[in-house]
Design an enzyme around this catalytic site. Structure first.
Site, PDB file in Angstrom:
ATOM      1  N   CYS A   9       4.170   2.906   9.732  1.00 34.08           N
ATOM      2  CA  CYS A   9       4.376   4.285   9.278  1.00 34.08           C
ATOM      3  C   CYS A   9       5.332   5.015  10.209  1.00 34.08           C
ATOM      4  CB  CYS A   9       3.046   5.015   9.213  1.00 34.08           C
ATOM      5  SG  CYS A   9       3.200   6.712   8.659  1.00 34.08           S
ATOM      6  N   ALA A  17       7.399  -2.785  -2.888  1.00 35.57           N
ATOM      7  CA  ALA A  17       6.975  -1.396  -2.759  1.00 35.57           C
ATOM      8  C   ALA A  17       7.761  -0.501  -3.715  1.00 35.57           C
ATOM      9  CB  ALA A  17       7.141  -0.936  -1.318  1.00 35.57           C
ATOM     10  N   ARG A  18       8.949  -0.034  -3.290  1.00 38.29           N
ATOM     11  CA  ARG A  18       9.730   0.862  -4.162  1.00 38.29           C
ATOM     12  C   ARG A  18      10.103   0.196  -5.471  1.00 38.29           C
ATOM     13  NH1 ARG A  18      14.836   2.895  -1.214  1.00 38.29           N
ATOM     14  NH2 ARG A  18      14.705   0.810  -0.318  1.00 38.29           N
ATOM     15  N   PRO A  78       0.839  -1.207   0.000  1.00 33.78           N
ATOM     16  CA  PRO A  78       0.000   0.000   0.000  1.00 33.78           C
ATOM     17  C   PRO A  78       0.869   1.250   0.000  1.00 33.78           C
ATOM     18  CG  PRO A  78       0.013  -1.023   2.174  1.00 33.78           C
ATOM     19  CD  PRO A  78       0.787  -1.938   1.277  1.00 33.78           C
ATOM     20  N   THR A  94       1.471   5.087  -0.237  1.00 36.33           N
ATOM     21  CA  THR A  94       0.815   6.376  -0.101  1.00 36.33           C
ATOM     22  C   THR A  94       1.208   7.308  -1.246  1.00 36.33           C
ATOM     23  OG1 THR A  94       0.764   6.139   2.291  1.00 36.33           O
ATOM     24  CG2 THR A  94       0.510   8.355   1.424  1.00 36.33           C
TER      25      THR A  94
END
Length: 650
Positions: free
Chosen positions: A396, A520-521, A311, A313
């Protein structure tokens, strides 16, 4: 909020010619024939590839055409503007000018980028939607009701084809569409293709009536309140405890549950629907209608061995997830949503929960710091949206979340953390997952102690990002520690996350024994990574293929955000945010050694064609140039500064 949006690598200020065979540490090893200097790189882009870059730069301009700061930041520094955009008033003669205090903290230097010209000469929605009734506000309406006057000030169309018209057979934006000539008749009427008419196939939207009830606090949370009462009395129901299955009584049913419309449309906001009470149904009655599932009977989340898109952002929006699904992502998750904003009915927060039909395994991620808000939000989503799992964000690292007790802070607040997990698990009919980090401090790992507890509290799956909050992205992810945590979590499945940019990285990660990997990245730098992992190969993708991917993203963005001026510029904004990561990808054919590592920044190089070189630029002005190839010219006064340049978040 997941790993997704990390800091961009520090830009190399040193030019330097072609490097020697000894590669510089932290720099991607590119073949010498492609290397160049910073000045020559930008000179080549300014010449649009028509001329060879000269070896000398102009005197007094050592950076060539490269701007040392984005235009937006220069404006703020030189013009001394106030917060509302007006120049500061000069001091009267004889008065001492007041020294302006510099704003400190995260993201304070980021200019306000929301355009103000959207609200000028906007057409009334009643005319756009071709409503038969007159405008509700009448003479008090602040929007235009003269279509001719609106068309006089409307900017020129951006292209001859409208994506919405070609996809759905009708464009709901009518004359306000920036591609309106594709579907306007000779008299200005909005044309319709009868054979293609269909509603945009996106689920989990926010109903207006539900939004009104949330804002007036008229929603009843019986299951959540019951769970919170049990937790407050010290009763901690676990997945195997009989306390999790209270006796079903008619008292549990909320008013209006007996209405047969509640069974047909459980998302009707005027009716409080809980699956705990007996219901009168329209149709055959099944056990599922009257008997609450035990936790052990919940639908299991079987995603072992699948590729999980984190997920992300800002960048992990619905159009981006559609791109990743095309390239082989198996599991997707919405962007981090703040539970308090969801309970307040904020439209922007509910938009993060939207789900496209191509997302066959889809979850949402919630962030919060207190058991009451998290449990109530879980019950609300359980009855209003369609998801396969709900994820709790305990990873986070940003101060905005951490200092309120959410995100990584929950790892040090074990009592609240336990109540949140147990409470949410009790009110949800879908599996509950958790995403955590190794810990808060760099050398104090907490995950191995929390994992057995999370298993006992009822978590169906945990994802571990191999970094601490303090560490951020200064070091590589600790996969040795993740391997130790696999044993601590067993038999609960554990997914690993961190530094996966090639199929070799994925193979090494799977050797640690994790049930699967979260990306993710790596997906931001190259969304075709999922294809590379599944096909076990390096894809030397061409610049034209990469541009086609960006073109598909813009088409998906126009479908999702709209084809009017606001929708086009919102699509451009998210495209530019994504381009600020894509520029870090180095084409396979240019590398001396495969694969590229995620902690290696690309040096200045000239690609195999002009477009490949343009995509390697780390200047916002060049990203805007790419967006103009896809979405037409930017509006006057457009300012863009990527978020991760101003604020190191997630």
């Amino acid at each position: 909020m997941a790993e997704g949006a990390a800091e961009a690598p520090a830009e190399s200020g040193s030019g330097g010619g072609p490097r020697a065979s000894e590669p510089e540490r932290g720099v991607a090893p590119i073949k010498p024939q492609y290397l160049t200097t910073k000045e020559q790189f930008h000179e080549f882009l300014e010449a649009k590839g028509q001329e060879k870059p000269s070896q000398e730069t102009k005197a007094g301009d050592p950076g060539g055409n490269d701007l040392p700061e984005p235009e937006a930041k220069r404006i703020r520094l030189e013009d001394e503007q106030t917060e509302d955009g007006q120049p500061e008033e000069t001091a009267e003669p004889g008065e001492q000018p007041q020294a302006r205090k510099r704003a400190r903290g995260q993201n304070k230097g980021r200019p306000h980028v929301k355009p103000t010209h959207y609200d000028k000469n906007r057409l009334c929605p009643s005319l756009i939607q071709e409503s038969a009734t007159k405008c509700f506000f009448g003479d008090r309406c602040r929007f235009l009701h003269d279509v001719g006057r609106y068309l006089e000030t409307k900017p020129a169309d951006l292209g001859p084809c409208c994506v919405l018209f070609e996809t759905f057979g009708r464009c709901p934006y009518g004359v306000t569409c920036r591609f309106a000539r594709a579907h306007l008749g000779p008299e200005g009427q909005n044309l319709v293709q009868e054979g293609l008419v269909q509603a945009p196939p996106v689920r989990n939207g926010l109903d207006k009536a539900l939004q009104q009830q949330l804002r007036k606090r008229k929603i009843c949370f019986e299951r959540a309140e019951q769970a919170l009462r049990q937790l407050g009395k010290g009763q901690l129901p676990g997945p195997a405890s009989s306390a999790t299955v209270p006796e079903t009584t008619e008292a549990e049913g909320a008013p209006g549950q007996a209405n047969c419309d509640a069974q047909q449309a459980p998302q009707e906001p005027g009716i409080v629907v809980t699956p705990s009470g007996p219901l009168r149904t329209c149709g055959p009655l099944t056990d599922e209608d009257v008997v609450r599932l035990r936790p052990c009977e919940k639908k299991r989340l079987d995603i072992s061995g699948k590729l999980y898109l984190a997920p992300l952002t800002t960048c992990g929006n619905l159009p981006f997830r559609r791109i990743c699904k095309r390239f082989g992502a198996d599991v997707t998750c919405g962007e981090m949503a703040v539970c308090t904003n969801l309970l307040q009915g904020q439209t922007s927060e509910w938009a993060l929960l939207k789900r496209h039909p191509c997302e066959d395994v889809f979850g949402v991620q919630l962030e919060g710091a207190f058991p009451d808000t998290m449990t109530k939000c879980a019950e609300l989503l359980n009855r209003t949206i369609e998801v396969d799992f709900v994820d709790i964000n305990v990873g986070c690292p940003i101060d905005l979340v951490y200092k309120k007790g959410g995100g990584c802070a929950l790892m040090n607040r074990s009592a609240k953390f336990q109540q949140i997990v147990r409470g949410m698990n009790q009110v949800l009919d879908v599996p509950l997952t958790v995403k955590i980090r190794t810990g808060v401090q760099e050398r104090v790992n907490l995950a191995h102690r929390l994992l057995p507890e999370l298993r006992d509290w009822g978590a169906a799956l945990v994802t571990l990002h191999g970094r601490s909050r303090e560490q951020r992205y200064t070091k590589l992810a600790d996969w040795q520690y993740i391997e130790q945590c696999v044993t601590a979590a067993s038999p609960m499945p554990l997914f690993g996350n961190g530094d996966i940019l090639s199929y070799e990285d994925a193979n090494r990660a799977l050797q640690t024994g994790v049930a699967g990997i979260m990306i993710a990245r790596g997906a931001l730098l190259k969304p075709w990574l999922f294809t590379e992992i599944k096909e076990q190969r390096h894809w030397d993708i061409s610049s034209s293929e990469r541009l086609d991917i960006l073109r598909d993203f813009t088409h998906y963005g126009l479908e999702h955000w709209g084809s009017d001026t606001q929708g086009v510029e919102k699509t451009r904004r998210f495209l530019l945010e994504w381009l600020s990561f894509l520029c870090r990808y180095v084409p396979v054919g240019l590398l001396e050694r495969l694969p590229q590592r995620i902690n290696e920044r690309p040096p200045y190089y000239l690609g195999r064609d002009y477009l490949e070189t343009l995509m390697a630029s780390q200047r916002a002005a060049d990203w805007i140039r790419i967006s103009e190839l896809l979405l037409g010219p930017v509006p006057p006064g457009f300012i863009f500064l990527p978020k991760h340049k101003a604020n190191a978040y997630k």
